[in-house]
Each structure stands twice: as structure tokens, then as C-alpha cells.
Design an enzyme around this catalytic site. Structure first.
Site, PDB file in Angstrom:
ATOM      1  N   SER A   3       0.834  -1.199   0.000  1.00  0.00           N
ATOM      2  CA  SER A   3       0.000   0.000   0.000  1.00  0.00           C
ATOM      3  C   SER A   3       0.867   1.246   0.000  1.00  0.00           C
ATOM      4  CB  SER A   3      -0.900  -0.001   1.239  1.00  0.00           C
ATOM      5  OG  SER A   3      -1.490   1.266   1.447  1.00  0.00           O
ATOM      6  N   TYR A  34      -3.084  -1.080   9.746  1.00  0.00           N
ATOM      7  CA  TYR A  34      -3.026  -1.608   8.377  1.00  0.00           C
ATOM      8  C   TYR A  34      -1.659  -1.359   7.753  1.00  0.00           C
ATOM      9  CZ  TYR A  34      -4.030  -1.620   3.316  1.00  0.00           C
ATOM     10  OH  TYR A  34      -3.997  -1.840   1.962  1.00  0.00           O
TER      11      TYR A  34
END
Length: 250
Positions: free
Chosen positions: A145, A158
Site C-alpha cells: 500500500s 493496516y
């Protein structure tokens, strides 16, 4: 035995995973894709792949439950000869995942553990248990990400797991090099229409403003890149983090 390459894509029923599966099929690669609960969507993706002239199969997987992985690979081992005429596969794409947006002050241990299990522990052990079934000269692609490079409030748990996966990928590249297996990371930015993140006009406008190319990311912006990493042209890429964001926060 088949001469076609075979890719295992986790979370391939919709969004990013579906785009990856279709782009792989367009490059002549057969696809074994997993789904957690969206069986009908997974079967629809299989039908689209078959319409492109490739072979495809779905296998159910809870990517957050390592205790289920031995059983999963046993099902894969049974399916490979029947569907693909092969005993191993060539590419592992660890795509399955969920998102979480909660400030550090409010993150619960249960939420933290959910991120840990699906984005780090699950990826680590699903990859470990894939090694006997992965052909020498194959590829491993882990999905990370943009949040490992740029910090957004609420993404701490996350992003921490994704950062760990990026480190893990470099170690895979080192330890599997003797087998000719390359391991790389693809780090998407905000992808809309992928099923994982909130999608509102306001959020799309905000992301577009942050992006040099002036629009939000879509699944096809990433699916083609992942498929490219499984081609002969990408054989010398190894241990790299490739960000696909259209130029977010440059």
C-alpha cells in the site's frame, strides 16, 4: 503436462484481484483464484477467464486463518492435475485483504489482530506453505500500500502490517534466489471500485487532488502491472517495491 503457466491469486473474486486474474489470462496464463465468501462472484470471474481462452478454477480460502492452509493446499494439489494438467503452479499473488481506518487511540486489540492475521501472518505462512508447490523460476508478488510511504491518519495498524510485508518480500527474494524465484511488492494507492475502501464523491475528489495524474486509481491500473511482473520481460525485477498510485503525494 501443460506448458501454460499457472497463477494463484488470493482474493480474486472482485476488485483488484479480479483485475489481476483477467490481465493474467490475457497474457496467456491460467488462473487459480481464491475467494473467502463471494463464491458466485468468483465463479463469474472464472467464466470471464474461460471466455478469454484460459483455464481457471476457484478454491475457498480464509487468508486470515493459517490453521486452514494445509487443507487449502491439499485441495489445490488435487485440483491442479484435474483442471490444469499440472502438479505445481508458477506465480503466487498475495492480494486478499481488508482495510481499517481507526485512529491509534481507538484501535482495539481485536482490530489490530485482524490486520495482523490477514495482512502479515496470513501472507507469511500462506507463502511458506506454497514453496513446495511453486515451480523453480516462479514469482511471488505481494500487495502492499502507498500508506507505507505516506502516512494517513487512521491507517496505522493496516500500514504497519503492509510495511512488514515489504520487508518480508526482500527476505523472500534473498532466500529463494537459488531457486530462481523472484519476489516483488506492488503498492497501490487509493483504488476505487475494488470493494475494500469507502467510495464517496468527496473522497474521490480528495484523492484526485493528491494525485499527479489528476484522477483516482481503478483496479485495472494495478491488474496489468501485476500481470506484467509475471512475464518474461520482468524476470530481472527482484526484491523491489513498485508503487502504483498515479503519483500520489509526490
Amino acid at each position: 503436462m501443460t506448458t501454460s503457466k499457472i497463477a494463484l491469486v488470493t482474493g480474486g473474486s472482485r476488485g483488484l484481484g479480479k483485475s489481476m486474474a483477467l490481465h493474467l489470462a490475457q497474457k496467456g496464463i491460467d488462473v487459480l483464484l481464491t475467494y473467502h465468501s463471494q463464491q458466485a462472484e468468483a465463479q463469474a470471474t472464472v467464466a470471464e477467464i474461460e471466455a478469454l481462452g484460459r483455464r481457471a478454477l476457484t478454491v475457498q480460502l480464509n487468508a486470515a486463518d493459517p490453521s486452514s492452509f494445509d487443507g487449502f493446499y491439499q485441495r489445490v494439489a488435487e485440483a491442479l492435475p484435474a483442471t490444469f494438467g499440472a502438479s505445481r503452479f508458477d506465480f503466487l499473488i498475495n492480494n486478499a485483504g481488508t482495510s481499517l481506518t481507526v485512529p491509534i487511540a481507538d484501535t482495539t486489540e481485536a482490530q489490530f489482530d485482524e490486520m495482523l492475521n490477514i495482512h502479515l501472518k496470513g501472507v507469511y505462512f500462506l507463502t511458506q506453505k506454497a514453496l513446495p508447490w511453486l515451480n523453480d523460476g516462479g514469482r511471488i508478488i505481494n500487495i502492499s500500500s502507498a500508506t507505507t510511504r505516506v502516512s494517513f491518519a487512521g491507517a496505522s495498524a493496516y500500514a504497519a502490517m503492509k510495511g512488514a510485508v515489504e520487508v518480508f518480500t526482500r527476505y523472500l527474494a534473498v532466500e529463494l534466489g537459488a531457486r530462481g524465484i523472484a519476489a516483488n511488492v506492488v503498492a497501490p494507492g487509493a483504488i476505487f471500485g475494488g470493494g475494500a475502501m469507502t467510495d464517496t464523491p468527496e473522497l474521490r475528489a480528495y484523492v484526485s487532488q493528491l494525485t499527479a495524474l489528476g484522477r483516482v486509481g481503478l483496479p485495472d491500473d494495478v491488474g496489468g502491472l501485476v500481470a506484467f511482473l509475471c512475464t518474461e520481460e520482468a524476470k530481472w525485477l527482484n526484491g523491489q517495491r513498485i508503487e502504483a498510485t498515479g503519483g500520489m503525494n509526490l
